[in-house]
Design an enzyme around this catalytic site. Structure first.
Site, PDB file in Angstrom:
ATOM      1  N   ASN A   9     -21.172  75.299 -11.668  1.00  0.00           N
ATOM      2  CA  ASN A   9     -21.958  76.476 -11.296  1.00  0.00           C
ATOM      3  C   ASN A   9     -22.146  76.441  -9.783  1.00  0.00           C
ATOM      4  O   ASN A   9     -22.897  75.617  -9.279  1.00  0.00           O
ATOM      5  CB  ASN A   9     -23.313  76.404 -12.027  1.00  0.00           C
ATOM      6  CG  ASN A   9     -24.285  77.476 -11.569  1.00  0.00           C
ATOM      7  OD1 ASN A   9     -23.902  78.422 -10.871  1.00  0.00           O
ATOM      8  ND2 ASN A   9     -25.544  77.332 -11.961  1.00  0.00           N
ATOM      9  N   TRP A  10     -21.441  77.331  -9.103  1.00  0.00           N
ATOM     10  CA  TRP A  10     -21.498  77.317  -7.631  1.00  0.00           C
ATOM     11  C   TRP A  10     -22.754  78.002  -7.094  1.00  0.00           C
ATOM     12  O   TRP A  10     -23.009  77.981  -5.897  1.00  0.00           O
ATOM     13  CB  TRP A  10     -20.245  77.974  -7.052  1.00  0.00           C
ATOM     14  CG  TRP A  10     -19.030  77.071  -7.088  1.00  0.00           C
ATOM     15  CD1 TRP A  10     -18.928  75.845  -7.701  1.00  0.00           C
ATOM     16  CD2 TRP A  10     -17.750  77.301  -6.473  1.00  0.00           C
ATOM     17  NE1 TRP A  10     -17.684  75.306  -7.505  1.00  0.00           N
ATOM     18  CE2 TRP A  10     -16.928  76.182  -6.751  1.00  0.00           C
ATOM     19  CE3 TRP A  10     -17.212  78.336  -5.717  1.00  0.00           C
ATOM     20  CZ2 TRP A  10     -15.607  76.083  -6.302  1.00  0.00           C
ATOM     21  CZ3 TRP A  10     -15.892  78.234  -5.264  1.00  0.00           C
ATOM     22  CH2 TRP A  10     -15.114  77.121  -5.552  1.00  0.00           C
ATOM     23  N   LYS A  11     -23.506  78.670  -7.947  1.00  0.00           N
ATOM     24  CA  LYS A  11     -24.727  79.371  -7.527  1.00  0.00           C
ATOM     25  C   LYS A  11     -24.411  80.301  -6.346  1.00  0.00           C
ATOM     26  O   LYS A  11     -23.317  80.866  -6.315  1.00  0.00           O
ATOM     27  CB  LYS A  11     -25.828  78.355  -7.203  1.00  0.00           C
ATOM     28  CG  LYS A  11     -26.014  77.338  -8.350  1.00  0.00           C
ATOM     29  CD  LYS A  11     -27.235  76.488  -8.222  1.00  0.00           C
ATOM     30  CE  LYS A  11     -27.319  75.548  -9.413  1.00  0.00           C
ATOM     31  NZ  LYS A  11     -28.533  74.755  -9.450  1.00  0.00           N
ATOM     32  N   HIS A  92     -29.919  80.858 -17.053  1.00  0.00           N
ATOM     33  CA  HIS A  92     -30.120  79.716 -16.153  1.00  0.00           C
ATOM     34  C   HIS A  92     -31.573  79.732 -15.668  1.00  0.00           C
ATOM     35  O   HIS A  92     -32.145  80.795 -15.435  1.00  0.00           O
ATOM     36  CB  HIS A  92     -29.154  79.800 -14.969  1.00  0.00           C
ATOM     37  CG  HIS A  92     -29.145  78.547 -14.149  1.00  0.00           C
ATOM     38  ND1 HIS A  92     -30.135  78.265 -13.241  1.00  0.00           N
ATOM     39  CD2 HIS A  92     -28.314  77.481 -14.147  1.00  0.00           C
ATOM     40  CE1 HIS A  92     -29.886  77.070 -12.689  1.00  0.00           C
ATOM     41  NE2 HIS A  92     -28.789  76.581 -13.228  1.00  0.00           N
ATOM     42  N   GLU A  94     -32.845  79.268 -12.911  1.00  0.00           N
ATOM     43  CA  GLU A  94     -33.070  79.991 -11.650  1.00  0.00           C
ATOM     44  C   GLU A  94     -33.128  81.500 -11.891  1.00  0.00           C
ATOM     45  O   GLU A  94     -33.835  82.222 -11.179  1.00  0.00           O
ATOM     46  CB  GLU A  94     -31.981  79.605 -10.631  1.00  0.00           C
ATOM     47  CG  GLU A  94     -32.215  78.177 -10.134  1.00  0.00           C
ATOM     48  CD  GLU A  94     -30.971  77.442  -9.677  1.00  0.00           C
ATOM     49  OE1 GLU A  94     -29.931  78.066  -9.435  1.00  0.00           O
ATOM     50  OE2 GLU A  94     -31.047  76.192  -9.568  1.00  0.00           O
ATOM     51  N   GLU A 162     -30.602  71.896 -19.618  1.00  0.00           N
ATOM     52  CA  GLU A 162     -30.843  71.580 -18.214  1.00  0.00           C
ATOM     53  C   GLU A 162     -32.349  71.461 -17.962  1.00  0.00           C
ATOM     54  O   GLU A 162     -33.026  72.491 -17.770  1.00  0.00           O
ATOM     55  CB  GLU A 162     -30.285  72.683 -17.316  1.00  0.00           C
ATOM     56  CG  GLU A 162     -28.795  72.890 -17.449  1.00  0.00           C
ATOM     57  CD  GLU A 162     -28.213  73.549 -16.194  1.00  0.00           C
ATOM     58  OE1 GLU A 162     -27.353  72.921 -15.567  1.00  0.00           O
ATOM     59  OE2 GLU A 162     -28.649  74.643 -15.842  1.00  0.00           O
ATOM     60  N   GLY A 168     -30.901  69.930  -9.169  1.00  0.00           N
ATOM     61  CA  GLY A 168     -30.904  69.829  -7.710  1.00  0.00           C
ATOM     62  C   GLY A 168     -31.849  68.785  -7.144  1.00  0.00           C
ATOM     63  O   GLY A 168     -32.043  68.723  -5.930  1.00  0.00           O
ATOM     64  N   SER A 207     -28.371  67.467 -11.902  1.00  0.00           N
ATOM     65  CA  SER A 207     -28.060  66.296 -11.068  1.00  0.00           C
ATOM     66  C   SER A 207     -26.964  65.400 -11.641  1.00  0.00           C
ATOM     67  O   SER A 207     -27.009  64.177 -11.462  1.00  0.00           O
ATOM     68  CB  SER A 207     -29.329  65.486 -10.782  1.00  0.00           C
ATOM     69  OG  SER A 207     -30.239  66.251 -10.009  1.00  0.00           O
ATOM     70  N   GLY A 228     -23.954  71.618 -10.855  1.00  0.00           N
ATOM     71  CA  GLY A 228     -24.212  72.488  -9.709  1.00  0.00           C
ATOM     72  C   GLY A 228     -23.613  71.911  -8.447  1.00  0.00           C
ATOM     73  O   GLY A 228     -22.420  72.038  -8.184  1.00  0.00           O
ATOM     74  N   GLY A 229     -24.444  71.238  -7.673  1.00  0.00           N
ATOM     75  CA  GLY A 229     -24.048  70.740  -6.351  1.00  0.00           C
ATOM     76  C   GLY A 229     -22.722  69.988  -6.339  1.00  0.00           C
ATOM     77  O   GLY A 229     -21.884  70.201  -5.446  1.00  0.00           O
TER      78      GLY A 229
HETATM   79  P1  PGA Z   1     -27.299  70.497 -10.058  1.00  0.00           P
HETATM   80  O1  PGA Z   1     -27.426  71.931 -10.752  1.00  0.00           O
HETATM   81  O2  PGA Z   1     -26.084  69.805 -10.653  1.00  0.00           O
HETATM   82  O3  PGA Z   1     -27.133  70.799  -8.597  1.00  0.00           O
HETATM   83  O4  PGA Z   1     -28.562  69.745 -10.365  1.00  0.00           O
HETATM   84  C1  PGA Z   1     -27.152  72.098 -12.121  1.00  0.00           C
HETATM   85  C2  PGA Z   1     -27.354  73.536 -12.530  1.00  0.00           C
HETATM   86  O5  PGA Z   1     -28.300  74.178 -12.069  1.00  0.00           O
HETATM   87  O6  PGA Z   1     -26.562  74.077 -13.328  1.00  0.00           O
END
Ligand code: PGA
Length: 247
Positions: A9-11, A92, A94, A162, A168, A207, A228-229
């Site tokens: 997930n590149w957000k 998600h 967010e 998640e 993050g 993470s 994500g990251g």
């Molecule tokens: P993260 O994000 O790997 O940067 O913690 C995961 C996500 O929000 O899907």
């Protein structure tokens, strides 16, 4: 019987220059692992072209519940499919926090995703306060019941657990805590959907890094990860894919 899935997930990250990372990811050879990258909407078409040379599916990060209409700035599931996506993230945390999305909203989006022929990657997770007060399973159970429509199966649905506090933050739950939630989700899915519930892949997200991937992928009912990251750099994501492929 369930293939593994490594999803990125590149957000709100990635300009055209990031497509070289996607090309490297799409070129990754795997034995038992499917690949999915969800770039920002602006890159979807180009990402689908880039990934076509390899073996990586492309997904959106959100969709509107309606097929079309007066919803400025929103994107429908049919538009994602038209741009080359086969998947879409829904619910998600967010989106739930930044845009106030409820379980009912997420449920409607999942239905819209299916109608457009997309696989929905439905995200669930508890806050730190909910974890500390011992409400994790109740919260996850309520989110699942409220946001997964009837008709889910292993082709049209993936579920990502998640924990909000792990996203993050560099923090991850204890492996026993991940197992507890994933086993709970599996039981709830089988109870509701029978064999179809057994075929739905369960991802852990929050993470996930090359350094913790192997231990996470050894946990029961973890069929992959939503990353994500660490999905922004091909080298990191490929290390996670390798850990999953070896699990
Ligand atoms: P993260 O994000 O790997 O940067 O913690 C995961 C996500 O929000 O899907």
């Amino acid at each position: 019987m369930r293939r593994k899935l490594a999803a990125g997930n590149w957000k709100m990250n990635g300009l055209g220059s990031a497509l070289s990372e996607l090309a490297a990811i799409a070129g990754c050879e795997t034995r038992q692992t499917d690949l999915l990258i969800c770039p920002p909407a602006t890159l979807l078409g180009r990402a689908a072209d880039t990934a076509a040379a390899g073996s990586c599916a492309i997904g959106g990060q959100d969709c509107h519940a309606r097929e079309s209409g007066a919803h400025t700035g929103d994107i429908s599931a049919a538009m994602l499919a038209d741009a080359g996506a086969s998947h879409v993230l829904v619910g998600h945390s967010e989106r739930r926090s930044d845009h106030g999305e409820s379980d009912a909203d997420v449920c409607a989006k999942t239905t819209a995703a299916w109608a457009a022929g997309l696989t929905a990657v439905l995200c669930l997770g508890e806050s730190l306060a909910q974890r500390r007060s011992g409400d994790t399973l109740a919260v996850i159970g309520a989110q699942l019941a409220g946001s997964l429509p009837d008709g889910a199966n292993g082709d049209n649905t993936v579920i990502a657990y998640e924990p909000i506090w792990a996203i993050g933050s560099g923090l991850i739950p204890e492996m026993a805590q991940i197992a507890e939630v994933h086993d709970f989700l599996r039981r709830a899915l089988v109870e509701r959907l029978g064999d179809d519930g057994d075929r739905i892949r369960l991802l852990y997200g929050g993470s996930v890094k090359p350094g913790n991937a192997t231990e996470i992928f050894a946990v029961s009912n973890v069929d992959g990860a939503l990353v994500g990251g660490a999905s922004l750099k091909a080298a990191d994501f490929k290390a996670i894919v390798a850990a999953l492929d070896a699990a």
